[in-house]
Design a protein around this motif. Structure first.
Motif, short mmCIF file in Angstrom:
data_model
loop_
_atom_site.label_atom_id
_atom_site.label_comp_id
_atom_site.label_asym_id
_atom_site.label_seq_id
_atom_site.Cartn_x
_atom_site.Cartn_y
_atom_site.Cartn_z
N PHE A 29 -3.81 -2.16 -0.49
CA PHE A 29 -4.71 -1.81 0.61
C PHE A 29 -3.95 -1.16 1.76
CE2 PHE A 29 -7.73 -4.87 -1.34
CZ PHE A 29 -8.86 -4.04 -1.35
N SER A 30 -2.73 -1.60 2.00
CA SER A 30 -1.93 -1.01 3.06
C SER A 30 -1.71 0.48 2.82
CB SER A 30 -0.57 -1.72 3.16
OG SER A 30 0.34 -0.96 3.92
N ASN A 31 -1.27 0.83 1.62
CA ASN A 31 -1.00 2.23 1.31
C ASN A 31 -2.26 3.08 1.37
OD1 ASN A 31 1.85 2.23 0.84
ND2 ASN A 31 1.51 1.16 -1.09
N LEU A 32 -3.37 2.53 0.92
CA LEU A 32 -4.63 3.28 0.98
C LEU A 32 -5.03 3.55 2.43
CD1 LEU A 32 -6.71 1.49 -1.81
CD2 LEU A 32 -5.67 3.77 -1.90
N LEU A 33 -4.86 2.57 3.30
CA LEU A 33 -5.24 2.72 4.69
C LEU A 33 -4.35 3.75 5.40
CD1 LEU A 33 -7.23 1.73 6.79
CD2 LEU A 33 -5.66 -0.12 7.37
N SER A 79 10.11 12.71 0.22
CA SER A 79 10.29 13.91 1.02
C SER A 79 9.88 15.16 0.26
CB SER A 79 11.76 14.01 1.46
OG SER A 79 11.98 15.18 2.19
N TYR A 80 10.34 15.28 -0.99
CA TYR A 80 10.08 16.47 -1.78
C TYR A 80 8.60 16.59 -2.15
CZ TYR A 80 10.51 19.97 -5.49
OH TYR A 80 10.37 21.08 -6.26
N VAL A 81 8.05 15.51 -2.68
CA VAL A 81 6.64 15.52 -3.10
C VAL A 81 5.73 15.68 -1.90
CG1 VAL A 81 4.80 14.19 -4.21
CG2 VAL A 81 7.11 14.18 -5.17
N GLY A 82 6.10 15.05 -0.79
CA GLY A 82 5.30 15.18 0.42
C GLY A 82 5.21 16.62 0.89
N ARG A 88 0.06 12.28 2.82
CA ARG A 88 -1.00 11.32 2.51
C ARG A 88 -1.07 11.03 1.01
NH1 ARG A 88 -4.22 10.68 7.00
NH2 ARG A 88 -3.96 12.27 8.62
N ASN A 89 -0.89 12.06 0.20
CA ASN A 89 -0.91 11.86 -1.25
C ASN A 89 0.28 11.06 -1.74
OD1 ASN A 89 -3.36 13.18 -2.01
ND2 ASN A 89 -2.38 15.15 -1.60
N VAL A 90 1.39 11.11 -1.00
CA VAL A 90 2.53 10.27 -1.35
C VAL A 90 2.15 8.80 -1.21
CG1 VAL A 90 4.89 9.64 -0.75
CG2 VAL A 90 4.21 12.04 -0.73
N ALA A 113 0.16 3.53 -3.63
CA ALA A 113 -0.88 2.55 -3.94
C ALA A 113 -1.04 2.38 -5.44
CB ALA A 113 -2.21 2.99 -3.31
N VAL A 114 -0.93 3.47 -6.19
CA VAL A 114 -1.02 3.40 -7.65
C VAL A 114 0.14 2.58 -8.22
CG1 VAL A 114 -0.93 4.74 -9.79
CG2 VAL A 114 -2.28 5.57 -7.86
N LEU A 115 1.34 2.81 -7.70
CA LEU A 115 2.50 2.03 -8.15
C LEU A 115 2.32 0.55 -7.85
CD1 LEU A 115 5.40 4.43 -7.08
CD2 LEU A 115 4.61 3.95 -9.40
N GLY A 116 1.74 0.25 -6.69
CA GLY A 116 1.45 -1.14 -6.35
C GLY A 116 0.47 -1.76 -7.33
#
Length: 396
Positions: free
Chosen positions: A97-101, A165-168, A174-176, A181-184
């Protein structure tokens, strides 16, 4: 469940190490630490998108650490009647929930709320981690289990720093966080599948924390932990601005340097285990000395890409040994109250993170990133002096 039943169940667990559960703990650590470190690699775009200064964006780290500090002191008392499996799973839900928020944050307050949830998950998980490992495997292999768990920290450093950093830069910061959240969620599934029932032990109370802290040498150890992690996070939170403004590299250069840092922490885990076999006091003291020299050297001589990258990697090597060494210290110096000592350990770390990020942000905004690195070096030298002069490495 009676005490005899609990002891019988744990004796059976001792005979059959629960390596699947150890993996589940490692994945939990990976998700938590990855989310914790993400602002260090995404600080610049986060600040620009939310229209705040980089120093202010760095306070997302401060908020996480402050809440983790409080949680670490409360978790064993508040959950004293709950199965530790249920508690650990609940903390993983908070991570998701933290990462989603954070991914949906449109302003600083919303960002901070998300990071507060992460602080709760971090503080609780880390407090219970060492004591949980002592219950998942036989005593003889606890150090090995801890080293496996801390591989999750190293992997998270690789993920959160260069990959973040790279993917961001490609898909947006935000997508990072959505990916985090998916990894969590993956970690949560593995925990549900592998963690055994872990009935609560004893009757934790606030007084226990005071009693443990009052033991000879424990207070000095917590002070040393506070100094080591204050120095580290003053450095690490603001490494990207340093690389961009002093070293003069772009996002790909930042990602490459931070990848070197993350890979070096893997070897740092192993280095810590090797050095601990020789001398715990030496291992605890030498790492902050090395980090201090590197921090001061970067401040004084930074600006060359090859030299800066090498020093940042050496910092990762030294820091990789730090959490392994201090967690092992808990199992050896306070074996009878590992949960309470773990709470104090996490509280000291997160107070240090909050202090390092907050003071570093103020110094950064006032006089630039070089001054942050100087302060980091001074604090780390004080940590080493405290360890050598006052920390006990055996039970009192």
């Amino acid at each position: 469940m009676t005490d005899a039943t609990i002891l019988a169940a744990e004796s059976e667990a001792d005979a059959r190490p629960a390596w699947g559960a150890v993996l589940a703990m490692t994945l939990g650590v990976f998700g938590l630490v990855g989310a914790e470190f993400l602002p260090a690699s995404l600080l610049t775009p986060m600040a620009a998108d939310l229209r705040i200064s980089e120093g202010m964006a760095g306070q997302a780290v401060t908020a996480t650490a402050a809440v983790a500090l409080v949680t670490s002191l409360l978790i064993t008392v508040v959950t004293r009647r709950l199965d530790r499996r249920l508690v650990l799973v609940g903390l993983s839900v908070l991570l998701i929930f933290s990462n989603l928020l954070v991914a949906m944050a449109s302003n600083l307050p919303m960002l901070l709320v998300g990071r507060v949830l992460l602080g709760m998950a971090l503080g609780g998980f880390w407090t219970l981690s060492a004591a949980t490992m002592m219950r998942l495997v036989p005593e003889a292999v606890v150090p090995k289990a801890l080293s496996v768990m801390f591989l999750g920290v190293s992997a998270a450093t690789v993920f959160a720093a260069p990959v973040g950093s790279y993917v961001g830069d490609i898909v947006g910061w935000r997508n990072v966080f959505l990916g985090a959240a998916v990894l969590g969620a993956i970690a949560l599934v593995v925990q549900l599948a592998t963690l055994p029932s872990l009935p609560p032990r004893g009757h934790s109370r606030f007084g226990t924390l005071v009693e443990v802290l009052a033991r000879p040498g424990v207070g000095f150890a917590m002070f040393a932990i506070l100094l080591v992690f204050t120095g580290h996070f003053a450095f690490f939170t603001y490494i990207r601005p340093f690389l961009e403004t002093v070293t003069g590299v772009g996002v790909e250069g930042v990602a490459a340097v931070l990848l070197g840092f993350g890979v070096a922490t893997f070897f740092g885990n192993y280095l810590g285990a090797v050095l601990l076999e020789r001398s715990m006091r030496f291992t605890l003291a030498i790492m902050p000395v090395v980090m201090a020299v590197l921090s001061l050297s970067l401040s004084a001589f930074g600006g060359n890409l090859a030299g800066d990258a090498a020093m940042v990697a050496l910092w990762g090597l030294a820091f990789g040994a730090v959490p392994v060494a201090w967690s092992t210290w808990i199992t050896r110096a306070v074996p009878d109250e590992a949960e309470s000592a773990g709470g104090l350990f996490v509280a000291a770390i997160n107070f240090a993170i909050a202090t390092g990020a907050a003071a570093g942000g103020a110094l950064f905004d006032a006089s630039g990133v070089a001054s942050v690195f100087v302060a980091s070096g001074v604090v780390l030298i004080l940590a080493a002096l405290t360890i050598v002069s006052a920390v006990r490495t055996r039970p009192a």
